[in-house]
Enzyme design. Structure first.
Site, PDB file in Angstrom:
ATOM      1  CE  LYS A 166      -0.217  -0.112   5.208  1.00 38.53           C
ATOM      2  NZ  LYS A 166      -1.190  -0.703   6.240  1.00 38.53           N
ATOM      3  NE  ARG A 196      -6.355   0.817  11.759  1.00 36.59           N
ATOM      4  CZ  ARG A 196      -5.199   0.641  11.422  1.00 36.59           C
ATOM      5  NH1 ARG A 196      -4.322   1.436  11.857  1.00 36.59           N
ATOM      6  NH2 ARG A 196      -4.749  -0.080  10.507  1.00 36.59           N
ATOM      7  CE1 TYR A 210      12.562  31.265   3.801  1.00 37.26           C
ATOM      8  CE2 TYR A 210      12.234  29.036   4.046  1.00 37.26           C
ATOM      9  CZ  TYR A 210      12.219  30.239   3.171  1.00 37.26           C
ATOM     10  OH  TYR A 210      11.804  30.198   1.872  1.00 37.26           O
ATOM     11  CG  MET A 261       8.217  23.354  -0.355  1.00 37.69           C
ATOM     12  SD  MET A 261       6.704  24.272  -1.289  1.00 37.69           S
ATOM     13  CE  MET A 261       5.903  24.848  -0.132  1.00 37.69           C
TER      14      MET A 261
HETATM   15  C1  PLP Z   1      -0.237  -1.526   6.886  1.00 37.58           C
HETATM   16  C2  PLP Z   1      -1.048  -3.005   7.382  1.00 37.58           C
HETATM   17  C3  PLP Z   1      -0.191  -4.124   7.384  1.00 37.58           C
HETATM   18  C4  PLP Z   1       1.628  -4.092   7.420  1.00 37.58           C
HETATM   19  O1  PLP Z   1       2.000  -3.608   8.582  1.00 37.58           O
HETATM   20  P1  PLP Z   1       3.523  -3.571   8.961  1.00 37.58           P
HETATM   21  O2  PLP Z   1       3.667  -3.259  10.399  1.00 37.58           O
HETATM   22  O3  PLP Z   1       4.103  -2.596   8.142  1.00 37.58           O
HETATM   23  O4  PLP Z   1       4.233  -5.222   8.598  1.00 37.58           O
HETATM   24  C5  PLP Z   1      -0.616  -5.373   7.882  1.00 37.58           C
HETATM   25  N1  PLP Z   1      -1.924  -5.149   7.848  1.00 37.58           N
HETATM   26  C6  PLP Z   1      -2.977  -4.317   7.735  1.00 37.58           C
HETATM   27  C7  PLP Z   1      -4.381  -4.163   7.912  1.00 37.58           C
HETATM   28  C8  PLP Z   1      -2.202  -2.940   7.587  1.00 37.58           C
HETATM   29  O5  PLP Z   1      -3.108  -2.074   7.248  1.00 37.58           O
END
Ligand code: PLP
Length: 372
Positions: A38, A136, A265, A313
């Site tokens: 992801k 969640r 800055y 930036m």
């Molecule tokens: C991002 C995510 C993972 C991976 O987690 P890591 O700690 O990076 O291994 C696994 N499961 C879900 C549902 C996630 O959102």
């Protein structure tokens, strides 16, 4: 020979990703391994990382959004692929049609994917997600009976294939994880009572996959570990993992300054003595955290040197003292600490965050280079 250095570049060692997946897969020993790609593979590049992870023995890929899954299909990747975070208005038709497995976290999503399967004429592939304490995503415990009853009927009628049941841990403490694991086992038993007994049961991400054998079930979902980074800010895994990303830039300017000269800055920093400042063309637009101003180091000419003044930036300044550094020289912002360079963890500490955020935020202006 290596290619010429680019102005701003993240090089990604794909062989390291393949090796990290293989090492983690050997350690966990589960029948299935999902590589989580992801968010553009945590900033590393989704498509090349997906291929490298599959080469290392992952047999599933995981993403948050359906759009991320479709992009992988468009790139020609036909491996099993799970997407688990959905737009409330999602129609799911294209995902079902293209064989993308869908995480189901609400009863509404179950209805919507069934409608999509009917329209498309292909069964929807589902992984039912149960909330076991993270509060969640996932089906709330009060909805489990309803969801499992519905899923069982839909499975019977051929509208859906329930491939998996999963949840996600908080990593709050071993006791909290154990309580969540018990909740997950309850969900597995409840689903089975309703006639839903999928092969893929998955709970663990990198941290618990490494340390909690009882959390592994039939698949683990590995994210941060495949990139060669630790899931903990205060410990490193015992398995040897190699950080895959090296963030580099070229020195864009060099300036000799007198004691007392202010830099960047707000003149948050002033030279304590005559020194040489070099300009590095990466800033918070590249994901360099401004919170690390005056607290981080980079690697130039075989040595670590401090970042001074405010990170801006597009650029930041490094005090190299009397070192001979010229315009165009290489700066390693972070990479494999075994080379002496700062790590993503060093930057995370400097910015008060975690290594996940440091690599994932690397921005669009940074050229990605892939090393096989
Ligand atoms: C991002 C995510 C993972 C991976 O987690 P890591 O700690 O990076 O291994 C696994 N499961 C879900 C549902 C996630 O959102």
């Amino acid at each position: 020979m290596s290619e010429p250095l680019v102005f701003r570049e993240a090089s990604v060692d794909l062989a390291a990703i393949t090796a990290n997946v293989a090492a983690l897969a050997a350690h966990v020993g589960t029948p299935h391994v999902m590589a989580v790609v992801k968010a553009n593979a945590y900033g590393h590049g989704a498509e090349p990382v997906a291929r490298a992870a599959l080469a290392g023995g992952a047999d599933w890929l995981g993403v948050a959004d359906i759009s991320e899954a479709l992009a992988l299909r468009d790139a020609g990747i036909d491996a099993p692929l799970l997407a688990w975070l959905h737009d409330p208005a999602a129609r799911f038709d294209e995902a079902v049609e293209r064989g993308i497995s869908l995480g189901i976290s609400t009863l509404g999503q179950l209805d919507a994917v069934t409608d999509a399967a009917t329209r498309v004429g292909t069964p929807a592939r589902l992984h039912l997600k149960v909330d076991t304490g993270l509060s969640r995503n996932g089906l709330a415990a009060g909805d489990w009976d309803t969801a499992f009853t519905a899923a069982s009927a839909l499975q019977e009628s051929g509208d859906v294939i329930v491939e998996g049941l999963f949840s996600h841990l908080s990593n709050a403490s071993p006791a909290d994880d154990a309580a969540q694991r018990e909740g997950f086992e309850t969900a597995v038993r409840t689903a089975a009572r309703h006639g839903v007994s999928p092969e893929l049961l998955h709970l663990a991400a990198t941290a618990s996959a490494i340390t909690q054998p009882e959390s592994r079930f039939s698949m683990v979902r590995l994210g941060i570990g495949i990139y060669g980074l630790s899931p903990w800010s205060d410990a490193t895994p015992e398995i040897a993992l190699v950080p895959a990303m090296t963030l580099r830039g070229r020195v864009a300017n060099v300036r000799r300054v007198k004691a007392g000269t202010g830099a960047s800055y707000d003149y948050q920093w002033r030279a304590g003595h005559d020194t040489t400042l070099v300009l590095v063309p990466l800033g918070y637009a590249e994901g360099i955290p401004r919170q690390a101003s005056g607290r981080a180091e980079v690697w130039i000419a075989g040595k670590r040197h401090p970042v001074v003044g405010r990170i801006a930036m597009d650029q930041f300044i490094v005090d190299v003292g009397d070192a001979a550094v010229g315009i165009g020289d290489e700066v390693i912002v972070f990479g494999d600490p075994a080379t002496g360079a700062p790590s993503a963890d060093d930057w995370a500490r400097a910015a008060g965050t975690i290594n996940y955020e440091i690599v994932t935020r690397i921005g669009q202006r940074v050229h990605r280079r892939y090393e096989a």
